[in-house]
Design an enzyme around this catalytic site. Structure first.
Site, PDB file in Angstrom:
ATOM      1  N   ASP A  66       0.893  -1.165  -0.174  1.00 48.88           N
ATOM      2  CA  ASP A  66       0.120  -0.042   0.001  1.00 48.88           C
ATOM      3  C   ASP A  66       0.745   1.268  -0.064  1.00 48.88           C
ATOM      4  O   ASP A  66       2.187   1.173   0.129  1.00 48.88           O
ATOM      5  CB  ASP A  66      -1.023   0.234   1.368  1.00 48.88           C
ATOM      6  CG  ASP A  66      -0.512  -0.375   2.480  1.00 48.88           C
ATOM      7  OD1 ASP A  66       1.156  -0.463   2.453  1.00 48.88           O
ATOM      8  OD2 ASP A  66      -0.812  -0.663   3.576  1.00 48.88           O
ATOM      9  N   ASP A 135      -7.557  -2.896  14.517  1.00 48.10           N
ATOM     10  CA  ASP A 135      -9.068  -3.077  14.062  1.00 48.10           C
ATOM     11  C   ASP A 135      -9.271  -4.197  13.091  1.00 48.10           C
ATOM     12  O   ASP A 135     -10.332  -4.344  12.489  1.00 48.10           O
ATOM     13  CB  ASP A 135      -9.638  -1.816  13.398  1.00 48.10           C
ATOM     14  CG  ASP A 135      -9.154  -1.273  12.215  1.00 48.10           C
ATOM     15  OD1 ASP A 135      -8.021  -1.965  11.664  1.00 48.10           O
ATOM     16  OD2 ASP A 135      -9.467  -0.439  11.613  1.00 48.10           O
ATOM     17  N   HIS A 137      -7.514  -4.603   9.986  1.00 45.96           N
ATOM     18  CA  HIS A 137      -7.291  -4.345   8.560  1.00 45.96           C
ATOM     19  C   HIS A 137      -5.868  -5.116   8.350  1.00 45.96           C
ATOM     20  O   HIS A 137      -5.095  -5.409   8.949  1.00 45.96           O
ATOM     21  CB  HIS A 137      -7.278  -2.999   8.535  1.00 45.96           C
ATOM     22  CG  HIS A 137      -6.264  -2.139   8.794  1.00 45.96           C
ATOM     23  ND1 HIS A 137      -6.219  -1.256   9.941  1.00 45.96           N
ATOM     24  CD2 HIS A 137      -4.706  -2.113   8.332  1.00 45.96           C
ATOM     25  CE1 HIS A 137      -4.925  -0.617   9.903  1.00 45.96           C
ATOM     26  NE2 HIS A 137      -4.348  -1.171   9.217  1.00 45.96           N
ATOM     27  N   GLU A 142      -9.552  -1.689   5.167  1.00 44.04           N
ATOM     28  CA  GLU A 142     -10.137  -1.076   6.806  1.00 44.04           C
ATOM     29  C   GLU A 142     -11.401  -2.150   6.782  1.00 44.04           C
ATOM     30  O   GLU A 142     -11.981  -2.709   5.666  1.00 44.04           O
ATOM     31  CB  GLU A 142     -10.649   0.259   6.683  1.00 44.04           C
ATOM     32  CG  GLU A 142      -9.559   1.003   6.741  1.00 44.04           C
ATOM     33  CD  GLU A 142      -8.517   1.229   7.864  1.00 44.04           C
ATOM     34  OE1 GLU A 142      -8.707   0.340   8.876  1.00 44.04           O
ATOM     35  OE2 GLU A 142      -7.983   2.316   7.874  1.00 44.04           O
TER      36      GLU A 142
END
Ligand code: GLP
Length: 260
Positions: A66, A135, A137, A142
């Site tokens: 990314d 979380d 991801h 996400e």
């Protein structure tokens, strides 16, 4: 998934061993690289193995997961610069063999498609190193991301921007709001996925994605569907796993274990 619970340094060496074995078998192998603090021990171990003459990456290729959108080329916190600093500058992988999504492109959508096509043209990723967000991801997919997604532009959550603000002088306003990220479908095409998570801060995410349902609300949970995934966790990150004893593959408790 195979779950390996061991001290962080052991985990890093296990992953480095897998990478070194891959390159010894196939010098033209394709590595998938993650940024973040979790893989740093792996990269240090790989760099040591390179320095001691155990492995060469001269004919290899690498793709990162990314990139932030909106940071200028060469920005020290752009993921391209981070991965050069953390790994590529310490080994002999040629810079032109390091592929990163172009977060400065005028047409981000086209740049995303080009990126997926370049991974395919290289023959796909042999070993993908992954971290996981608090979380759940993976890369920058996400919660709520399509489990079949391809490389694309995404909006970062407040939580991820806050987690990552430590790289931006602790100032969340300096953290970009968008990114380009390999999609979950893209990541799942890697032939072997090695996820590393350490520390208590990852315990909830690890318990959810390893033992919870497969759901877009916890993107890492999709790894349960992949045929060859290794999850490397230290005691702290493993502390909320209900079936913890079942997973403990330490050297002494499972001496015949053959590695990743
Ligand atoms: C970022 C990266 C992810 C990484 C995650 C966790 O959001 N895009 O690839 O896994 O952070 O980072 P860390 O390993 O520093 O906790």
């Amino acid at each position: 998934m195979e779950i390996v619970i061991a001290p962080a340094a052991d985990l890093s060496h296990r992953a480095a061993d897998a990478i070194v074995s891959l390159y010894r078998t196939n010098p033209q192998a394709v590595l998938g690289l993650a940024t973040g603090s979790s893989p740093l021990g792996i990269y240090d171990a790989v760099a040591e193995r390179f320095q001691s003459g155990d492995v060469t990456f001269a004919a290899g290729q690498a793709f990162t997961l990314d990139e932030y959108v909106g940071l200028e080329t060469g920005h020290p916190e752009s993921y391209r610069e981070v991965i050069i600093r953390d790994l590529v500058s310490k080994v002999d992988l040629p810079l032109e063999a390091l592929h990163t999504p172009d977060g400065t492109a005028g047409d981000l959508s086209a740049a995303s498609q080009v990126y997926d096509a370049s991974i395919a043209a290289a023959g796909g990723v042999d070993i993908q190193i992954l971290g996981v967000g608090t979380d759940g991801h993976i890369a920058f997919n996400e919660p709520g991301s399509s489990l079949a997604s391809r490389t694309r532009i995404k909006t970062l959550t407040e939580r991820t921007r806050s987690d990552n603000s430590r790289f931006f002088n602790g100032d969340i306003t300096q953290v970009p709001t968008h990114c380009l990220t390999q999609g979950i479908g893209t990541i799942l095409e890697a032939r072997h996925i090695v996820l590393i998570a350490t520390g208590k801060g990852k315990a909830d995410a690890v318990a959810q994605f390893v033992e919870g349902p497969v759901t877009a609300s916890c993107p890492a949970s999709v790894l349960q569907l992949h045929p060859h995934v290794t999850i490397l966790v230290d005691d702290d990150a493993a502390s909320k796993l209900a079936r913890r004893d079942y997973y403990v593959y330490t050297y002494d408790r499972k001496p015949d274990w053959q590695g990743l």
